[in-house]
Write a protein that holds these residues in place. Structure first.
Motif, PDB file in Angstrom:
ATOM      1  N   SER A   1       0.821  -1.289  -0.103  1.00 39.44           N
ATOM      2  CA  SER A   1       0.096  -0.046  -0.034  1.00 39.44           C
ATOM      3  C   SER A   1       1.063   1.144   0.016  1.00 39.44           C
ATOM      4  O   SER A   1       0.620   2.354  -0.791  1.00 39.44           O
ATOM      5  CB  SER A   1      -0.891  -0.020   1.022  1.00 39.44           C
ATOM      6  OG  SER A   1      -1.821  -1.128   0.985  1.00 39.44           O
TER       7      SER A   1
ATOM      8  N   ARG B   1      -7.394   0.662  -1.351  1.00 32.62           N
ATOM      9  CA  ARG B   1      -7.206  -0.830  -1.793  1.00 32.62           C
ATOM     10  C   ARG B   1      -8.765  -1.268  -2.061  1.00 32.62           C
ATOM     11  O   ARG B   1      -9.623  -1.213  -1.251  1.00 32.62           O
ATOM     12  CB  ARG B   1      -6.682  -1.571  -0.957  1.00 32.62           C
ATOM     13  CG  ARG B   1      -6.164  -3.053  -1.284  1.00 32.62           C
ATOM     14  CD  ARG B   1      -5.513  -3.832  -0.439  1.00 32.62           C
ATOM     15  NE  ARG B   1      -6.121  -3.680   0.824  1.00 32.62           N
ATOM     16  CZ  ARG B   1      -5.617  -4.124   2.070  1.00 32.62           C
ATOM     17  NH1 ARG B   1      -4.576  -4.618   2.035  1.00 32.62           N
ATOM     18  NH2 ARG B   1      -6.599  -4.098   2.986  1.00 32.62           N
TER      19      ARG B   1
ATOM     20  N   TYR C   1      -5.743  -1.201  -6.672  1.00 33.17           N
ATOM     21  CA  TYR C   1      -6.041   0.043  -5.944  1.00 33.17           C
ATOM     22  C   TYR C   1      -7.061   1.057  -7.042  1.00 33.17           C
ATOM     23  O   TYR C   1      -6.895   0.869  -8.088  1.00 33.17           O
ATOM     24  CB  TYR C   1      -4.779   0.775  -5.591  1.00 33.17           C
ATOM     25  CG  TYR C   1      -3.961   0.060  -4.697  1.00 33.17           C
ATOM     26  CD1 TYR C   1      -4.175   0.327  -3.096  1.00 33.17           C
ATOM     27  CD2 TYR C   1      -3.123  -0.778  -4.853  1.00 33.17           C
ATOM     28  CE1 TYR C   1      -3.508  -0.478  -2.202  1.00 33.17           C
ATOM     29  CE2 TYR C   1      -2.336  -1.529  -3.868  1.00 33.17           C
ATOM     30  CZ  TYR C   1      -2.547  -1.299  -2.717  1.00 33.17           C
ATOM     31  OH  TYR C   1      -1.677  -2.075  -1.824  1.00 33.17           O
TER      32      TYR C   1
END
Length: 99
Positions: free
Chosen positions: A24, A47, A66
């Motif tokens: 992330s 996400r 994402y």
């Protein structure tokens, strides 16, 4: 013997969340850089889904998608997608946007 399996499971779960956090963070940095290079205003990233996948070239890996929000003119916002194969970006998909 059961204690070893429980410990292994706990370590695996901790590693999984730590790995997703690293992915992330890398996705956010890549998206911000992509928006900066394309003269877009980066707004947010989230996400959408994560799953295990496999290919001949990469073997078994974690594939993550994402959604990121951006603006081309500073007034309207659009949603693009970034797909990550483990820590490597597969590509960006952007809709047509107003400049």
């Amino acid at each position: 013997m059961a204690d070893i399996y429980i410990l292994l499971l706990v370590c695996l779960i901790i590693w999984y969340f730590w790995f997703l956090r690293n992915v992330s963070e890398k996705a956010k940095v890549l998206t911000e850089k992509y928006c900066e290079d394309a003269s877009l205003q980066f707004i947010a990233i989230a996400r959408v889904k994560t799953r295990f996948s496999a290919s001949k070239r990469l073997g078994i890996f974690i594939k993550t998608v994402y959604e990121f929000e951006f603006s081309g003119d500073g007034e309207s916002s659009y949603v693009g997608h970034l797909t990550m194969n483990a820590l490597k970006p597969e590509g960006f998909e952007l809709p047509p946007y107003k400049v």
